[in-house]
Design an enzyme around this catalytic site. Structure first.
Site, PDB file in Angstrom:
ATOM      1  N   TYR A 133       0.821  -1.222   0.000  1.00  0.00           N
ATOM      2  CA  TYR A 133       0.000   0.000   0.000  1.00  0.00           C
ATOM      3  C   TYR A 133       0.849   1.264   0.000  1.00  0.00           C
ATOM      4  O   TYR A 133       0.428   2.291  -0.540  1.00  0.00           O
ATOM      5  CB  TYR A 133      -1.022  -0.026   1.148  1.00  0.00           C
ATOM      6  CG  TYR A 133      -2.141  -0.989   0.835  1.00  0.00           C
ATOM      7  CD1 TYR A 133      -3.117  -0.650  -0.106  1.00  0.00           C
ATOM      8  CD2 TYR A 133      -2.187  -2.244   1.404  1.00  0.00           C
ATOM      9  CE1 TYR A 133      -4.115  -1.540  -0.449  1.00  0.00           C
ATOM     10  CE2 TYR A 133      -3.185  -3.149   1.071  1.00  0.00           C
ATOM     11  CZ  TYR A 133      -4.143  -2.793   0.140  1.00  0.00           C
ATOM     12  OH  TYR A 133      -5.136  -3.680  -0.216  1.00  0.00           O
ATOM     13  N   ARG A 184       1.385   1.868  -3.601  1.00  0.00           N
ATOM     14  CA  ARG A 184       0.148   2.378  -4.224  1.00  0.00           C
ATOM     15  C   ARG A 184      -0.056   3.864  -3.863  1.00  0.00           C
ATOM     16  O   ARG A 184      -0.463   4.673  -4.674  1.00  0.00           O
ATOM     17  CB  ARG A 184      -1.097   1.611  -3.739  1.00  0.00           C
ATOM     18  CG  ARG A 184      -1.101   0.104  -3.887  1.00  0.00           C
ATOM     19  CD  ARG A 184      -1.423  -0.332  -5.297  1.00  0.00           C
ATOM     20  NE  ARG A 184      -0.303  -0.136  -6.193  1.00  0.00           N
ATOM     21  CZ  ARG A 184       0.844  -0.840  -6.141  1.00  0.00           C
ATOM     22  NH1 ARG A 184       1.011  -1.794  -5.253  1.00  0.00           N
ATOM     23  NH2 ARG A 184       1.821  -0.608  -6.982  1.00  0.00           N
ATOM     24  N   VAL A 214      -9.506   3.647  -3.945  1.00  0.00           N
ATOM     25  CA  VAL A 214      -8.895   4.093  -2.688  1.00  0.00           C
ATOM     26  C   VAL A 214      -7.978   5.295  -2.917  1.00  0.00           C
ATOM     27  O   VAL A 214      -7.405   5.827  -1.974  1.00  0.00           O
ATOM     28  CB  VAL A 214      -8.137   2.931  -1.992  1.00  0.00           C
ATOM     29  CG1 VAL A 214      -9.122   1.854  -1.561  1.00  0.00           C
ATOM     30  CG2 VAL A 214      -7.056   2.334  -2.894  1.00  0.00           C
ATOM     31  N   HIS A 245     -14.582   1.283  -0.418  1.00  0.00           N
ATOM     32  CA  HIS A 245     -13.514   0.335  -0.083  1.00  0.00           C
ATOM     33  C   HIS A 245     -12.379   0.984   0.704  1.00  0.00           C
ATOM     34  O   HIS A 245     -11.279   0.445   0.745  1.00  0.00           O
ATOM     35  CB  HIS A 245     -12.989  -0.334  -1.365  1.00  0.00           C
ATOM     36  CG  HIS A 245     -14.024  -1.215  -2.014  1.00  0.00           C
ATOM     37  ND1 HIS A 245     -13.923  -1.677  -3.301  1.00  0.00           N
ATOM     38  CD2 HIS A 245     -15.203  -1.713  -1.528  1.00  0.00           C
ATOM     39  CE1 HIS A 245     -14.994  -2.425  -3.577  1.00  0.00           C
ATOM     40  NE2 HIS A 245     -15.782  -2.456  -2.533  1.00  0.00           N
ATOM     41  N   SER A 257     -15.930  -3.076 -13.438  1.00  0.00           N
ATOM     42  CA  SER A 257     -16.331  -4.347 -14.048  1.00  0.00           C
ATOM     43  C   SER A 257     -17.595  -4.902 -13.396  1.00  0.00           C
ATOM     44  O   SER A 257     -18.152  -5.878 -13.884  1.00  0.00           O
ATOM     45  CB  SER A 257     -15.190  -5.360 -13.911  1.00  0.00           C
ATOM     46  OG  SER A 257     -14.825  -5.492 -12.550  1.00  0.00           O
TER      47      SER A 257
HETATM   48  N1  APR Z   1     -12.224   4.508 -18.685  1.00  0.00           N
HETATM   49  C1  APR Z   1     -13.285   3.835 -18.150  1.00  0.00           C
HETATM   50  N2  APR Z   1     -13.241   2.539 -17.827  1.00  0.00           N
HETATM   51  C2  APR Z   1     -12.109   1.874 -18.060  1.00  0.00           C
HETATM   52  C3  APR Z   1     -10.963   2.472 -18.619  1.00  0.00           C
HETATM   53  C4  APR Z   1     -11.057   3.866 -18.949  1.00  0.00           C
HETATM   54  N3  APR Z   1     -10.036   4.550 -19.493  1.00  0.00           N
HETATM   55  N4  APR Z   1      -9.985   1.541 -18.721  1.00  0.00           N
HETATM   56  C5  APR Z   1     -10.502   0.392 -18.231  1.00  0.00           C
HETATM   57  N5  APR Z   1     -11.780   0.581 -17.827  1.00  0.00           N
HETATM   58  C6  APR Z   1     -12.730  -0.373 -17.240  1.00  0.00           C
HETATM   59  C7  APR Z   1     -12.507  -1.842 -17.546  1.00  0.00           C
HETATM   60  O1  APR Z   1     -13.095  -2.149 -18.809  1.00  0.00           O
HETATM   61  C8  APR Z   1     -13.221  -2.510 -16.401  1.00  0.00           C
HETATM   62  O2  APR Z   1     -14.608  -2.702 -16.673  1.00  0.00           O
HETATM   63  O3  APR Z   1     -12.619  -0.285 -15.826  1.00  0.00           O
HETATM   64  C9  APR Z   1     -13.085  -1.499 -15.258  1.00  0.00           C
HETATM   65  C10 APR Z   1     -12.101  -1.901 -14.191  1.00  0.00           C
HETATM   66  O4  APR Z   1     -12.559  -3.050 -13.549  1.00  0.00           O
HETATM   67  P1  APR Z   1     -11.788  -3.655 -12.293  1.00  0.00           P
HETATM   68  O5  APR Z   1     -10.331  -3.736 -12.605  1.00  0.00           O
HETATM   69  O6  APR Z   1     -12.477  -4.924 -11.936  1.00  0.00           O
HETATM   70  O7  APR Z   1     -11.976  -2.559 -11.150  1.00  0.00           O
HETATM   71  P2  APR Z   1     -13.200  -2.314 -10.185  1.00  0.00           P
HETATM   72  O8  APR Z   1     -14.499  -2.641 -10.848  1.00  0.00           O
HETATM   73  O9  APR Z   1     -13.029  -0.955  -9.631  1.00  0.00           O
HETATM   74  O10 APR Z   1     -12.930  -3.382  -9.046  1.00  0.00           O
HETATM   75  C11 APR Z   1     -13.777  -3.399  -7.941  1.00  0.00           C
HETATM   76  O11 APR Z   1     -12.463  -5.025  -6.801  1.00  0.00           O
HETATM   77  O12 APR Z   1     -10.311  -5.593  -6.765  1.00  0.00           O
HETATM   78  C12 APR Z   1     -11.313  -5.098  -5.987  1.00  0.00           C
HETATM   79  O13 APR Z   1     -11.461  -3.681  -4.133  1.00  0.00           O
HETATM   80  C13 APR Z   1     -11.036  -3.714  -5.466  1.00  0.00           C
HETATM   81  O14 APR Z   1     -12.354  -1.697  -5.607  1.00  0.00           O
HETATM   82  C14 APR Z   1     -11.905  -2.825  -6.326  1.00  0.00           C
HETATM   83  C15 APR Z   1     -13.044  -3.750  -6.687  1.00  0.00           C
END
Ligand code: APR
Length: 229
Positions: free
Chosen positions: A53, A56, A88, A104, A172
């Site tokens: 962290y 990060r 975060v 989170h 996602s």
């Molecule tokens: N603009 C918008 N979206 C984007 C971009 C961009 N430039 N680049 C990538 N993405 C999208 C991806 O297509 C994907 O759908 O952002 C999303 C990222 O998904 P994750 O990596 O799964 O992140 P997130 O949904 O925030 O994860 C949720 O999971 O890992 C844990 O606690 C962590 O808060 C996090 C939670």
């Protein structure tokens, strides 16, 4: 003013240079999630978790908010905006958003391992072994790890229920309970999802999907939102 509630995820910070989680092959900067983001990982190796962290946090301090964050902040002139973020980092705040719920947790807070009500701001980027709360217990990052409760979900759900407009940007939608926030929104509230790889959303009524990055997607819908104010 109408109420605009926005759920954001790692994707909104991607254009600032912070990698998303699931676009990187299941590893976070080369670490296994269970080693650096779970209570068990913390028990096994707190020094590793603190260092993860710290890196990060250092990175988050080096980068800047992008157009996506900025447009959300600008919309406060026209709407009561509540940003519910899974991120975060503090890029929403640095762009000027004034009401941000960190579902989170935050990289920039520590909390006691003895009494979770003892939360402190972190100045700079380091939290180290030996850094202790006022009762002498080791401090940990104030981050919600896998397997832990999401205490702010209730208040986020209350805002979602009250939303006149609801926006999802850069997530996602696979991690619950955050991914379920959209289910609290009134069925006839206009909803928008902005993501270059659109996630699955079960109820598509009153829902518009915008297959774009956060910056260009926000530019595209800004006028449409203003017309609905
Ligand atoms: N603009 C918008 N979206 C984007 C971009 C961009 N430039 N680049 C990538 N993405 C999208 C991806 O297509 C994907 O759908 O952002 C999303 C990222 O998904 P994750 O990596 O799964 O992140 P997130 O949904 O925030 O994860 C949720 O999971 O890992 C844990 O606690 C962590 O808060 C996090 C939670």
């Amino acid at each position: 003013m109408k109420k605009l509630v926005v759920l954001t995820g790692a994707g909104i910070s991607a254009e600032s240079g912070i990698p998303t989680f699931r676009d990187s092959g299941g590893l976070w900067e080369g670490f296994r999630v269970e080693d650096v983001a779970s209570p068990e990982g913390w028990q096994r190796n707190p020094a590793l978790v603190l260092d993860f962290y710290n890196q990060r946090r250092k990175k988050a301090l080096e980068v800047k908010p992008n157009r996506g964050h900025e447009i959300l902040a600008e919309l406060e002139r026209h709407f009561t905006v509540v940003v519910v973020t899974q991120n975060v980092d503090n890029l929403h705040e640095r762009a000027g958003s004034t009401h941000v719920i960190h579902l989170h947790g935050s990289l920039f807070e520590s909390r006691s391992t003895k009494d979770e009500r003892l939360v402190y701001p972190i100045e700079g980027w380091e939290l180290n072994p030996g850094d202790a709360c006022e009762q002498g217990s080791q401090l940990r990052p104030n981050i919600v790890w896998f397997g832990e409760q999401v205490p702010l979900m209730e208040v986020a759900a209350m805002h979602a229920q009250e939303a006149d407009l609801f926006l999802v940007v850069g997530t996602s939608l696979v991690v619950y309970p955050a991914a379920g926030l959209i289910n609290y929104v009134r069925y006839d509230t206009p909803k928008y999802v902005i993501d270059p790889n659109l996630p699955e959303v079960a109820n598509r009524k009153f829902l518009k999907m915008i297959e774009e990055k956060a910056s260009t997607g926000m530019e595209k819908i800004r006028q449409e939102l203003l017309d609905l104010q």
